[in-house]
Design a protein around this motif. Structure first.
Motif, short mmCIF file in Angstrom:
data_model
loop_
_atom_site.label_atom_id
_atom_site.label_comp_id
_atom_site.label_asym_id
_atom_site.label_seq_id
_atom_site.Cartn_x
_atom_site.Cartn_y
_atom_site.Cartn_z
N CYS A 48 0.84 -1.20 0.00
CA CYS A 48 0.00 0.00 0.00
C CYS A 48 0.87 1.25 0.00
CB CYS A 48 -0.94 0.00 1.20
SG CYS A 48 -2.31 -1.16 1.07
N LYS A 49 1.93 1.24 0.78
CA LYS A 49 2.84 2.38 0.84
C LYS A 49 3.48 2.61 -0.53
CE LYS A 49 6.90 4.25 3.08
NZ LYS A 49 8.04 4.03 3.95
N THR A 50 3.91 1.54 -1.19
CA THR A 50 4.51 1.65 -2.52
C THR A 50 3.49 2.15 -3.54
OG1 THR A 50 6.11 -0.09 -2.04
CG2 THR A 50 5.70 0.38 -4.37
N LEU A 51 2.27 1.65 -3.47
CA LEU A 51 1.21 2.12 -4.36
C LEU A 51 0.94 3.61 -4.14
CD1 LEU A 51 -1.12 -0.98 -4.12
CD2 LEU A 51 -0.06 -0.14 -6.23
N ALA A 52 0.99 4.06 -2.89
CA ALA A 52 0.79 5.47 -2.58
C ALA A 52 1.96 6.31 -3.10
CB ALA A 52 0.60 5.67 -1.08
N GLU A 53 3.17 5.82 -2.93
CA GLU A 53 4.35 6.54 -3.42
C GLU A 53 4.32 6.71 -4.93
OE1 GLU A 53 7.45 4.06 -1.85
OE2 GLU A 53 7.49 5.12 0.07
N ASN A 54 3.63 5.82 -5.61
CA ASN A 54 3.54 5.86 -7.07
C ASN A 54 2.20 6.39 -7.56
OD1 ASN A 54 6.06 4.59 -8.44
ND2 ASN A 54 5.72 3.44 -6.57
N GLY A 55 1.39 6.95 -6.65
CA GLY A 55 0.20 7.69 -7.03
C GLY A 55 -1.08 6.90 -7.24
N LEU A 56 -1.08 5.58 -7.01
CA LEU A 56 -2.29 4.80 -7.24
C LEU A 56 -3.19 4.73 -6.01
CD1 LEU A 56 -0.89 1.91 -9.46
CD2 LEU A 56 -1.85 4.11 -10.14
N LEU A 57 -2.62 4.93 -4.84
CA LEU A 57 -3.37 5.08 -3.59
C LEU A 57 -2.95 6.39 -2.95
CD1 LEU A 57 -3.13 1.56 -1.85
CD2 LEU A 57 -5.08 2.51 -3.10
N GLN A 58 -3.75 6.85 -2.01
CA GLN A 58 -3.40 8.02 -1.21
C GLN A 58 -3.51 7.64 0.25
OE1 GLN A 58 -5.83 11.45 -1.97
NE2 GLN A 58 -4.87 12.64 -0.37
N HIS A 59 -2.45 7.87 1.01
CA HIS A 59 -2.45 7.60 2.45
C HIS A 59 -3.19 8.74 3.13
CE1 HIS A 59 -0.57 7.33 6.54
NE2 HIS A 59 -1.03 6.11 6.35
N VAL A 60 -4.18 8.40 3.95
CA VAL A 60 -4.98 9.44 4.61
C VAL A 60 -4.78 9.45 6.13
CG1 VAL A 60 -6.70 9.63 2.79
CG2 VAL A 60 -7.04 7.95 4.59
N GLY A 61 -3.81 8.68 6.60
CA GLY A 61 -3.50 8.67 8.02
C GLY A 61 -4.02 7.45 8.74
N HIS A 62 -3.40 7.14 9.87
CA HIS A 62 -3.80 6.02 10.72
C HIS A 62 -3.87 4.70 9.96
CE1 HIS A 62 -4.51 8.87 13.91
NE2 HIS A 62 -5.29 9.56 13.10
N GLY A 63 -2.98 4.52 8.99
CA GLY A 63 -2.92 3.27 8.25
C GLY A 63 -3.98 3.10 7.18
N ALA A 64 -4.79 4.12 6.96
CA ALA A 64 -5.86 4.03 5.97
C ALA A 64 -5.41 4.62 4.62
CB ALA A 64 -7.09 4.77 6.45
N TYR A 65 -5.95 4.04 3.57
CA TYR A 65 -5.64 4.48 2.21
C TYR A 65 -6.94 4.64 1.44
CZ TYR A 65 -0.81 3.16 3.10
OH TYR A 65 0.45 3.07 3.61
N ILE A 66 -6.90 5.52 0.43
CA ILE A 66 -8.01 5.63 -0.50
C ILE A 66 -7.46 5.47 -1.92
CG2 ILE A 66 -9.47 7.06 0.97
CD1 ILE A 66 -8.59 9.50 -0.66
#
Length: 105
Positions: A48-66
């Motif tokens: 999830c962190k890697t997906l967020a770093e590459n723009g496919l997910l967004q980390h919104v805090g407290h371990g949650a992603y959108i």
């Protein structure tokens, strides 16, 4: 056909698909508990962190992603994750994610 990035793993499509099916958001813990992916919660969190770093997910805090707009477009085969660009109608990569929505006059 989806255009995955060389940085992606076999699990990334499943993570993105699960996010989309769950109103576009979730946590690695929820994903692990769903039973869809049979890897550790820690590994899911790393992906999830890697997906967020590459723009496919967004980390919104407290371990949650959108699911990001780019993540949604990737699932709809409209985004090239390797090039970080939307795919134009001719099948090639078009404008980069940062260029979307700009109108130069």
């Amino acid at each position: 056909m989806r255009r995955s990035g060389s940085w992606m793993s076999v699990w990334d499509d499943r993570i993105l698909e699960w996010m989309k099916e769950n109103d576009g958001s979730g946590t690695p813990k929820e994903l692990k508990e769903s039973g869809l992916i049979r890897i550790s919660q820690t590994h899911i969190a790393r992906r999830c962190k890697t997906l967020a770093e590459n723009g496919l997910l967004q980390h919104v805090g407290h371990g949650a992603y959108i699911l990001s707009e780019e993540g949604e477009a990737y699932l709809e085969e409209e985004y090239d994750a390797e090039e970080h660009a939307y795919i134009n109608n001719n099948g090639g990569a078009g404008a980069s994610a940062g260029d979307q929505g700009t109108n130069d006059v």
